[in-house]
Design an enzyme around this catalytic site. Structure first.
Site, PDB file in Angstrom:
ATOM      1  CB  THR A 118      33.752  43.464  52.607  1.00  5.87           C
ATOM      2  OG1 THR A 118      34.489  43.875  51.443  1.00  5.87           O
ATOM      3  CG2 THR A 118      32.261  43.498  52.324  1.00  5.87           C
ATOM      4  CB  ILE A 167      29.821  46.325  50.310  1.00  2.00           C
ATOM      5  CG1 ILE A 167      28.861  46.483  49.113  1.00  2.00           C
ATOM      6  CG2 ILE A 167      29.149  45.566  51.452  1.00  2.00           C
ATOM      7  CD1 ILE A 167      27.633  47.327  49.353  1.00  2.00           C
ATOM      8  CG  ASP A 174      36.792  31.907  50.967  1.00  2.55           C
ATOM      9  OD1 ASP A 174      35.995  32.864  50.916  1.00  2.55           O
ATOM     10  OD2 ASP A 174      38.030  32.039  50.791  1.00  2.55           O
ATOM     11  CG  ASN A 234      30.379  36.698  47.011  1.00  2.76           C
ATOM     12  OD1 ASN A 234      30.089  37.859  46.738  1.00  2.76           O
ATOM     13  ND2 ASN A 234      31.100  36.375  48.078  1.00  2.76           N
ATOM     14  CE1 TYR A 290      36.756  43.543  41.907  1.00  3.34           C
ATOM     15  CE2 TYR A 290      35.574  45.496  41.146  1.00  3.34           C
ATOM     16  CZ  TYR A 290      35.663  44.398  41.993  1.00  3.34           C
ATOM     17  OH  TYR A 290      34.658  44.144  42.901  1.00  3.34           O
ATOM     18  CE  LYS A 311      33.775  41.629  40.729  1.00  2.00           C
ATOM     19  NZ  LYS A 311      33.251  40.396  41.360  1.00  2.00           N
TER      20      LYS A 311
HETATM   21  N1  NAD Z   1      33.184  45.266  49.009  1.00  2.00           N
HETATM   22  C1  NAD Z   1      32.804  45.978  47.962  1.00  2.00           C
HETATM   23  O1  NAD Z   1      32.737  47.209  48.000  1.00  2.00           O
HETATM   24  C2  NAD Z   1      32.419  45.268  46.684  1.00  2.00           C
HETATM   25  C3  NAD Z   1      31.806  46.027  45.679  1.00  2.00           C
HETATM   26  C4  NAD Z   1      31.416  45.418  44.510  1.00  2.00           C
HETATM   27  C5  NAD Z   1      31.633  44.057  44.324  1.00  2.00           C
HETATM   28  N2  NAD Z   1      32.246  43.335  45.308  1.00  2.00           N
HETATM   29  C6  NAD Z   1      32.445  41.903  45.057  1.00  2.00           C
HETATM   30  O2  NAD Z   1      31.854  41.164  46.106  1.00  2.00           O
HETATM   31  C7  NAD Z   1      32.480  39.887  46.183  1.00  2.00           C
HETATM   32  C8  NAD Z   1      32.793  39.591  47.630  1.00  2.00           C
HETATM   33  O3  NAD Z   1      33.790  40.502  48.065  1.00  2.00           O
HETATM   34  P1  NAD Z   1      33.844  41.114  49.533  1.00  2.00           P
HETATM   35  O4  NAD Z   1      33.700  42.558  49.390  1.00  2.00           O
HETATM   36  O5  NAD Z   1      32.957  40.351  50.439  1.00  2.00           O
HETATM   37  O6  NAD Z   1      35.391  40.888  49.872  1.00  2.00           O
HETATM   38  P2  NAD Z   1      36.136  39.760  50.718  1.00  2.00           P
HETATM   39  O7  NAD Z   1      37.566  39.929  50.364  1.00  2.00           O
HETATM   40  O8  NAD Z   1      35.705  39.798  52.121  1.00  2.00           O
HETATM   41  O9  NAD Z   1      35.554  38.392  50.098  1.00  2.00           O
HETATM   42  C9  NAD Z   1      36.083  37.756  48.972  1.00  2.00           C
HETATM   43  C10 NAD Z   1      36.259  36.293  49.322  1.00  2.00           C
HETATM   44  O10 NAD Z   1      36.663  35.582  48.143  1.00  2.00           O
HETATM   45  C11 NAD Z   1      37.625  34.620  48.545  1.00  2.00           C
HETATM   46  N3  NAD Z   1      38.449  34.233  47.408  1.00  2.00           N
HETATM   47  C12 NAD Z   1      39.423  34.956  46.786  1.00  2.00           C
HETATM   48  N4  NAD Z   1      39.980  34.212  45.811  1.00  2.00           N
HETATM   49  C13 NAD Z   1      39.339  33.012  45.808  1.00  2.00           C
HETATM   50  C14 NAD Z   1      39.466  31.836  45.036  1.00  2.00           C
HETATM   51  N5  NAD Z   1      40.377  31.732  44.048  1.00  2.00           N
HETATM   52  N6  NAD Z   1      38.638  30.789  45.297  1.00  2.00           N
HETATM   53  C15 NAD Z   1      37.723  30.869  46.297  1.00  2.00           C
HETATM   54  N7  NAD Z   1      37.574  31.952  47.069  1.00  2.00           N
HETATM   55  C16 NAD Z   1      38.363  33.008  46.824  1.00  2.00           C
HETATM   56  C17 NAD Z   1      38.436  35.311  49.631  1.00  2.00           C
HETATM   57  O11 NAD Z   1      39.146  34.372  50.433  1.00  2.00           O
HETATM   58  C18 NAD Z   1      37.343  36.059  50.378  1.00  2.00           C
HETATM   59  O12 NAD Z   1      36.823  35.291  51.454  1.00  2.00           O
HETATM   60  C19 NAD Z   1      33.680  39.952  45.256  1.00  2.00           C
HETATM   61  O13 NAD Z   1      33.375  39.309  44.020  1.00  2.00           O
HETATM   62  C20 NAD Z   1      33.877  41.438  45.031  1.00  2.00           C
HETATM   63  O14 NAD Z   1      34.516  41.710  43.807  1.00  2.00           O
HETATM   64  C21 NAD Z   1      32.640  43.913  46.474  1.00  2.00           C
END
Ligand code: NAD
Length: 256
Positions: A196, A194, A38, A91, A161, A165
């Site tokens: 988060t 989700i 990360d 991710n 976004y 995706k």
């Molecule tokens: N939470 C939701 O509802 C949801 C829905 C669909 C998709 N997603 C996708 O799930 C994935 C995880 O997201 P999440 O919901 O756990 O959110 P989150 O913000 O908790 O996790 C995202 C993580 O990515 C890290 N990150 C950001 N930029 C980065 C970089 N340049 N290099 C390395 N790490 C980096 C952040 O520090 C963070 O820990 C993402 O790709 C997000 O788009 C989330």
């Protein structure tokens, strides 16, 4: 939990919290050793500690997935430390800065558009660019990229976004076609809403939260572990005939 052969090695990016942390813990539960990557090193180290506290093996590596040299070094560190790379969950991702960052297509700033595409799309490509040769050399591997339900449909106010995706879908399907011959499967998971940090301000806003959650047949936000379970299954031998698939894990949102 689906069994994964012990001593296999799983890499998870964006694993300082949220879905990535849940996947790191889920891989560890199957006996896999885990590389937690990360840009947020403190969070990554916390995740690695959580894995170690459950009796697993993990290292944390600060990695910005937009930087080719950093991603190349991450794969090298993985192999130097654990000897191989079997599974990768690409991710790491960002959305807009906040609800106020949701603007229509013509109003996006070029800087915001570039930043979102760079992390969410180029970052996934860079990870695969350095993971795939390693897996080819081993003759096996499984990759799961995190897309979204917004990799399957549009959504007002989130053009960059949504585009990023959908781009992940294109990368996933193309790599699946190219690398099946080497024993490597490439799939994507498409989460719905989700619970988060990424969507914390949306879920804290009762009106918007209700609209988002009500779009899912199972009317609640998903838990990170519910995505992690799908990722681990897609990586496991139980999914040996599954590649190039965009798996919605969305409480039924895409059923409408
Ligand atoms: N939470 C939701 O509802 C949801 C829905 C669909 C998709 N997603 C996708 O799930 C994935 C995880 O997201 P999440 O919901 O756990 O959110 P989150 O913000 O908790 O996790 C995202 C993580 O990515 C890290 N990150 C950001 N930029 C980065 C970089 N340049 N290099 C390395 N790490 C980096 C952040 O520090 C963070 O820990 C993402 O790709 C997000 O788009 C989330």
């Amino acid at each position: 939990m689906t069994a994964i052969i012990e001593a296999r090695v799983a890499l998870v990016t964006g694993a300082a919290g949220g879905i990535g942390r849940a996947t790191a813990l889920a891989f560890a539960k199957t006996g896999a050793r885990v590389v937690v990557a990360d840009v947020n090193l403190t969070g990554a180290e916390e995740t690695a500690q959580l894995v170690i506290q459950t009796g697993g093996a993990a290292i944390a590596v600060r990695t910005d997935v937009t930087q080719a040299a950093a991603v190349e070094a991450l794969i090298q560190t993985t192999v130097d430390h654990f000897g191989r790379l079997d599974y990768a969950h690409n991710n790491a991702g960002i959305a807009t800065d906040s609800l106020s960052g949701m603007v229509s297509t013509a109003e996006y700033s070029e800087e915001t558009f570039d930043r979102i595409i760079s992390v969410n799309l180029k970052g996934v490509w860079l990870c695969m660019k350095y993971e795939l040769p390693r897996m080819v050399a081993q003759g096996s591997g499984a990759i799961v990229n995190t897309s979204s339900v917004l990799g399957l449909i549009g959504s007002k106010g989130l053009a960059a976004y949504v585009a990023s995706k959908h781009g992940v879908a294109g990368l996933t399907k193309t790599a699946a076609l190219e690398y099946a011959q080497y024993g490597i499967r490439v799939n994507a998971v498409c989460p719905g809403v989700i619970d988060t940090p990424m969507v914390a301000d949306i879920l804290a806003n009762p009106k918007i939260a209700k609209a988002w959650v009500d779009s899912q047949a199972i009317r609640r936000p998903g838990a990170p572990a519910e995505i992690a379970n799908a990722v681990v299954w897609l990586c496991s031998d139980a999914a040996s005939f599954v590649t190039g698939h965009m798996m919605a894990v969305d409480g039924g949102q895409m059923a409408q």
